[in-house]
Design an enzyme around this catalytic site. Structure first.
Site, PDB file in Angstrom:
ATOM      1  N   ASP A  83       0.865  -1.179   0.000  1.00  0.00           N
ATOM      2  CA  ASP A  83       0.000   0.000   0.000  1.00  0.00           C
ATOM      3  C   ASP A  83       0.902   1.229   0.000  1.00  0.00           C
ATOM      4  O   ASP A  83       2.130   1.099  -0.042  1.00  0.00           O
ATOM      5  CB  ASP A  83      -0.936   0.008   1.217  1.00  0.00           C
ATOM      6  CG  ASP A  83      -2.273   0.704   0.940  1.00  0.00           C
ATOM      7  OD1 ASP A  83      -2.243   1.819   0.370  1.00  0.00           O
ATOM      8  OD2 ASP A  83      -3.329   0.158   1.285  1.00  0.00           O
ATOM      9  N   GLY A  96       4.371   1.719  -1.851  1.00  0.00           N
ATOM     10  CA  GLY A  96       4.452   2.121  -3.247  1.00  0.00           C
ATOM     11  C   GLY A  96       3.087   2.466  -3.793  1.00  0.00           C
ATOM     12  O   GLY A  96       2.111   2.567  -3.053  1.00  0.00           O
ATOM     13  N   PHE A 119       0.198   1.322  -6.678  1.00  0.00           N
ATOM     14  CA  PHE A 119      -0.175   0.252  -7.609  1.00  0.00           C
ATOM     15  C   PHE A 119      -0.380   0.762  -9.030  1.00  0.00           C
ATOM     16  O   PHE A 119      -0.547  -0.023  -9.955  1.00  0.00           O
ATOM     17  CB  PHE A 119      -1.389  -0.544  -7.134  1.00  0.00           C
ATOM     18  CG  PHE A 119      -2.576   0.254  -6.632  1.00  0.00           C
ATOM     19  CD1 PHE A 119      -3.125   1.300  -7.359  1.00  0.00           C
ATOM     20  CD2 PHE A 119      -3.157  -0.081  -5.403  1.00  0.00           C
ATOM     21  CE1 PHE A 119      -4.230   2.004  -6.899  1.00  0.00           C
ATOM     22  CE2 PHE A 119      -4.263   0.624  -4.940  1.00  0.00           C
ATOM     23  CZ  PHE A 119      -4.800   1.665  -5.687  1.00  0.00           C
ATOM     24  N   HIS A 162     -13.143  -1.359  -7.304  1.00  0.00           N
ATOM     25  CA  HIS A 162     -14.376  -0.573  -7.426  1.00  0.00           C
ATOM     26  C   HIS A 162     -14.158   0.926  -7.179  1.00  0.00           C
ATOM     27  O   HIS A 162     -15.054   1.726  -7.445  1.00  0.00           O
ATOM     28  CB  HIS A 162     -15.475  -1.128  -6.509  1.00  0.00           C
ATOM     29  CG  HIS A 162     -15.317  -0.826  -5.047  1.00  0.00           C
ATOM     30  ND1 HIS A 162     -16.341  -1.037  -4.140  1.00  0.00           N
ATOM     31  CD2 HIS A 162     -14.275  -0.329  -4.313  1.00  0.00           C
ATOM     32  CE1 HIS A 162     -15.942  -0.684  -2.930  1.00  0.00           C
ATOM     33  NE2 HIS A 162     -14.705  -0.260  -3.011  1.00  0.00           N
TER      34      HIS A 162
END
Length: 328
Positions: free
Chosen positions: A187, A213, A215, A233
């Site tokens: 995360d 980091g 994504f 989502h």
């Protein structure tokens, strides 16, 4: 339905005043609670009666108020719904919902119109909102983590990567259920640091590596399974595809992609509770972030664009969606 927002406002007031915590030790009168909270006695009594009518507290024959199972879920010392009440009922979320019409007319998030930035950018400049959001995600994960490990067998994986794994509750639950597995919690750096106490307290720190980091830039390699709970989502198809392609770049041929998001029905043919919850959640994604809840067909298209083949999609009895994919 039209007055539903009034209930949210009443819950927000009660939770802000810590009424559920105060009632946890025993029945109290409105005057007792007013003295403890600094609130005005008569308005507070009227709030409590409204909450009693909705089963949040109970009014006794002697006029005092006492806790219920619902009020216990709103206490600050339990992983229930307190954080969600403060977020949905608080001014940041509340004011953006007031601009829903703007979103429907323009396709832009109401959140960005009201606050001048999209949610995740806004939270970087509002530490209080950021902390509240992380608490809400953790509370929700605490409620669902056991269901996830009961619904899906993780024991066949050597290393499980939780992408956007927050404070680590889900991954630590998975590792407890799969004692031979190792984990990577991934995360943003400032989020990962808050996970260290959770990972250590739950006794899986020796098998879990924390990586900070984005994504959108890259994903840690080395996993057999890549888990995304309530991540996809949050993003539109373009951004969601970027995340999936970054996973596709590092996942082995026999690896598995596991997305835990609602799976909406293709057509709304019923108005049961879970369908209402799912479609309202989709509106929440529309109004407050740039994402969406998806149908199985929409997930299939998204997986194809990200380099995966969708192998199964289902909801559990509580509307937890499990969407599984394999590298194409």
């Amino acid at each position: 339905m039209i007055r539903g927002s009034w209930v949210t406002a009443a819950l927000y007031a009660a939770v802000s005043l810590r009424i559920p915590n105060l009632l946890a030790s025993g029945p109290l009168s409105a005057e007792d609670l007013a003295r403890a909270t600094g609130a005005a006695p008569d308005p507070l009594r009227r709030l409590l009666r409204a909450l009693a009518a909705h089963g949040v507290v109970a009014e006794r024959d002697d006029g005092r108020f006492e806790k219920t199972d619902l009020s216990d879920m709103l206490r600050e010392d339990t992983p229930g719904l307190r954080g969600l009440t403060l977020m949905y009922g608080g001014p940041v979320w509340w004011t953006s919902w007031g601009e829903t019409l703007h979103t429907i007319q323009t396709g832009e998030t109401a959140f960005s119109k009201v606050h001048g930035a999209e949610l995740f950018d806004y939270m970087q400049r509002d530490p209080e909102m950021n902390a509240l959001f992380n608490r809400v995600m953790t509370e929700g994960t605490v409620r669902l983590a056991r269901e996830i490990v009961d619904a899906y067998d993780f024991s066949g994986f050597g290393t499980i990567v939780d992408v956007g794994g927050g404070q680590g509750w889900l991954l630590s639950t998975i590792l407890a259920a799969a004692p031979a597995a190792h984990g990577i919690l991934f995360d943003q750096p400032h989020v990962v640091e808050t996970a260290r106490p959770v990972i250590a307290e739950r006794g899986v720190d020796a098998r879990c590596r924390l990586v900070g980091g984005s994504f959108f830039e890259s994903i840690p390699a080395g996993g057999d399974a890549y888990v995304l709970k309530w991540i996809i989502h949050d993003w539109d198809d373009d951004d969601a595809t970027k995340i999936l392609r970054n996973i596709r770049a590092v996942i082995p041929p026999a690896g598995r992609l596991l997305v835990f998001d609602r799976v909406l029905p293709e057509r709304i043919t019923d108005n049961d509770f879970l369908t209402r919850q799912g479609t309202l959640s989709d509106l929440n994604m529309l109004v407050n972030v740039t994402g969406r809840e998806r149908t199985e067909a929409e997930f299939r298209q998204l997986f194809d664009a990200g380099g995966f083949t969708l192998t199964s999609a289902r909801n559990t009895s509580s509307d937890l969606g499990i969407v599984e994919g394999a590298p194409a």
